[in-house]
Design an enzyme around this catalytic site. Structure first.
Site, PDB file in Angstrom:
ATOM      1  N   ASP A  72       6.212   2.668   6.536  1.00 13.89           N
ATOM      2  CA  ASP A  72       4.926   1.974   6.505  1.00 13.89           C
ATOM      3  C   ASP A  72       3.994   2.799   5.617  1.00 13.89           C
ATOM      4  O   ASP A  72       3.435   3.798   6.077  1.00 13.89           O
ATOM      5  CB  ASP A  72       4.373   1.856   7.922  1.00 13.89           C
ATOM      6  CG  ASP A  72       3.011   1.200   7.998  1.00 13.89           C
ATOM      7  OD1 ASP A  72       2.557   0.652   6.979  1.00 13.89           O
ATOM      8  OD2 ASP A  72       2.397   1.252   9.080  1.00 13.89           O
TER       9      ASP A  72
ATOM     10  N   ASP B 233       4.010  -5.810   3.609  1.00 14.18           N
ATOM     11  CA  ASP B 233       3.826  -4.736   4.575  1.00 14.18           C
ATOM     12  C   ASP B 233       4.987  -4.765   5.562  1.00 14.18           C
ATOM     13  O   ASP B 233       5.999  -5.424   5.326  1.00 14.18           O
ATOM     14  CB  ASP B 233       2.477  -4.889   5.290  1.00 14.18           C
ATOM     15  CG  ASP B 233       1.832  -3.561   5.639  1.00 14.18           C
ATOM     16  OD1 ASP B 233       2.515  -2.716   6.263  1.00 14.18           O
ATOM     17  OD2 ASP B 233       0.648  -3.364   5.313  1.00 14.18           O
TER      18      ASP B 233
ATOM     19  N   HIS C  65       4.439   3.857  12.861  1.00 14.56           N
ATOM     20  CA  HIS C  65       3.532   5.000  12.917  1.00 14.56           C
ATOM     21  C   HIS C  65       4.163   6.166  13.676  1.00 14.56           C
ATOM     22  O   HIS C  65       3.565   6.745  14.591  1.00 14.56           O
ATOM     23  CB  HIS C  65       2.185   4.609  13.517  1.00 14.56           C
ATOM     24  CG  HIS C  65       1.293   3.893  12.545  1.00 14.56           C
ATOM     25  ND1 HIS C  65      -0.069   3.853  12.663  1.00 14.56           N
ATOM     26  CD2 HIS C  65       1.581   3.193  11.416  1.00 14.56           C
ATOM     27  CE1 HIS C  65      -0.582   3.153  11.656  1.00 14.56           C
ATOM     28  NE2 HIS C  65       0.419   2.744  10.890  1.00 14.56           N
TER      29      HIS C  65
ATOM     30  N   HIS D  72       0.843  -1.208   0.000  1.00 11.04           N
ATOM     31  CA  HIS D  72       0.000   0.000   0.000  1.00 11.04           C
ATOM     32  C   HIS D  72       0.870   1.245   0.000  1.00 11.04           C
ATOM     33  O   HIS D  72       1.895   1.318   0.680  1.00 11.04           O
ATOM     34  CB  HIS D  72      -1.011  -0.016   1.150  1.00 11.04           C
ATOM     35  CG  HIS D  72      -0.469   0.183   2.529  1.00 11.04           C
ATOM     36  ND1 HIS D  72      -0.232   1.427   3.083  1.00 11.04           N
ATOM     37  CD2 HIS D  72      -0.155  -0.714   3.502  1.00 11.04           C
ATOM     38  CE1 HIS D  72       0.192   1.287   4.326  1.00 11.04           C
ATOM     39  NE2 HIS D  72       0.261  -0.008   4.604  1.00 11.04           N
TER      40      HIS D  72
ATOM     41  N   GLU E 198      -5.021   1.794   2.601  1.00 12.91           N
ATOM     42  CA  GLU E 198      -4.921   0.685   3.543  1.00 12.91           C
ATOM     43  C   GLU E 198      -5.055   1.158   4.976  1.00 12.91           C
ATOM     44  O   GLU E 198      -5.627   0.468   5.818  1.00 12.91           O
ATOM     45  CB  GLU E 198      -3.584  -0.053   3.339  1.00 12.91           C
ATOM     46  CG  GLU E 198      -3.441  -1.345   4.119  1.00 12.91           C
ATOM     47  CD  GLU E 198      -2.848  -1.185   5.517  1.00 12.91           C
ATOM     48  OE1 GLU E 198      -2.792  -2.179   6.251  1.00 12.91           O
ATOM     49  OE2 GLU E 198      -2.444  -0.054   5.875  1.00 12.91           O
TER      50      GLU E 198
END
Length: 353
Positions: free
Chosen positions: A176, A232, A320, A64, A209
């Site tokens: 990510d 991922d 994140h 993604h 995503e």
């Protein structure tokens, strides 16, 4: 080992969920260097196909391209921008960050502010901030000036360039999952440079995503792959505080991470495992039993009549955050694994249970 130029370009191009076009254009332009079959759709997902030499099943390698971000919800009369999250944020990470607000007139720099610790009551100093405690300051003198620059719904990302560290380690926002779509593209490129595989190989840069799985849902439906691998990131387990007995052991430098679990088709796992062992590619195994994979595989495997789906991940520290960290050797292991996996598919490969 330094960050490859294409990966750096992907990392430095903004593309939060729903607004992925700039990053997707970088990806599609790179894909055109090795295939003429490059597609997009109304969702914004991108597909690059390397045609096969035989009747083997179509394999989709899906990463993604969206990243987490922020979205403006209100501009007050003092010129401050109030926002909410696009994807999952720990609000503590946002305090004091520099951001880039993407507007119709271009990029505007700003900072995330909160009430200084000096002005907090003693009990409040012990509490973690919430998103509603934070605002973005773009230096506007008042609300009218701010509203002339920014509209409700404009998105923002953390500002900052990737940093190369020792031992082939890279720090950046949006690893990510720019890593996933980079790996998908490079695996397809490697197949093309080897004069193709028996199977058609479709690299996919899916959108949204982090919010809805919309891109992988629609692309899996339209592309109709017989087998798909979601690429991922997963939590590197050599960072402080990680429970290895719960997550397994996947430190930086341990190679690609191959998933097992109800969503992962057992034959796909075994073929990935056999490929890694046969090709001497470093890998570890991750279990997703009793839960979803939290990747595009969760949407892909139930598309149409079902898709034989696997998951290959790259260990990542500080997920994140603006300082996500990976090791380039693990990225290379994932590329090598997926290219070799695609080349092993034949007309006799059967995924029926």
């Amino acid at each position: 080992m330094s960050t490859p130029a294409l990966l750096r370009d992907l990392l430095t191009t903004a593309g939060p969920s729903g607004y992925e076009r700039p990053a997707a254009e970088v990806w599609r332009e790179a894909a055109r260097a090795f295939t003429s079959d490059v597609r997009t759709d109304v969702m914004g997902s991108s597909v690059a196909v390397v045609g096969g030499t035989g009747p083997a099943p179509l394999v989709a390698i899906v990463g993604h391209i969206d990243e987490i971000g922020l979205v403006v919800t209100h501009v007050d009369d003092e010129g401050m921008l109030w926002f909410t999250n696009v994807g999952g944020w720990d609000p503590v990470i946002l305090v004091g960050q520099r951001v880039e607000v993407h507007t119709s007139a271009g990029v505007i720099p700003g900072v995330v502010g909160k009430k200084p610790i000096h002005l907090l009551k003693p009990d409040d100093r012990k509490k973690a901030p919430e998103l509603t405690d934070l605002h973005i300051d773009v230096g506007a003198k008042d609300g009218d000036e701010a509203r002339s620059l920014v509209r409700i719904g404009d998105v923002a990302v953390i500002a900052g360039e990737p940093v190369d560290l020792p031992n082939g380690r890279v720090v950046s926002r949006s690893l990510d999952n720019r890593l996933g779509c980079y790996v998908a593209l490079e695996a397809a490129r490697r197949v093309a440079e080897a004069d193709g595989a028996e199977a058609d190989v479709a690299a996919v840069a899916a959108v949204q995503e982090e919010t809805t799985f919309a891109g992988s849902t629609t692309t899996a439906f339209s592309l109709e792959p017989q087998v798909a691998i979601a690429v991922d990131v997963t939590h590197a387990t050599d960072a402080p505080g990680i429970a290895v007995r719960e997550l397994g052991k996947h430190p930086l430098g341990s190679g690609a991470v191959i998933s097992r679990g109800p969503i992962v088709h057992p034959r796909v796992f075994e073929l990935l495992h056999e490929t890694a062992v046969g090709e001497g590619i470093p890998f570890t195994i991750e279990s997703h039993y009793g839960r979803g994979t939290h990747t595009d595989a969760d949407a892909i495997h139930v598309s149409r009549g079902g898709v034989a789906t696997g998951v290959v991940s790259i260990p990542l520290r500080y997920m994140h955050s603006p300082v996500e960290m990976c090791q380039l050797e693990d990225v290379e292991a994932a590329i090598a694994l997926l290219a070799a996996f695609a080349q092993r598919l034949t007309a006799e490969t059967d995924f029926h249970r």
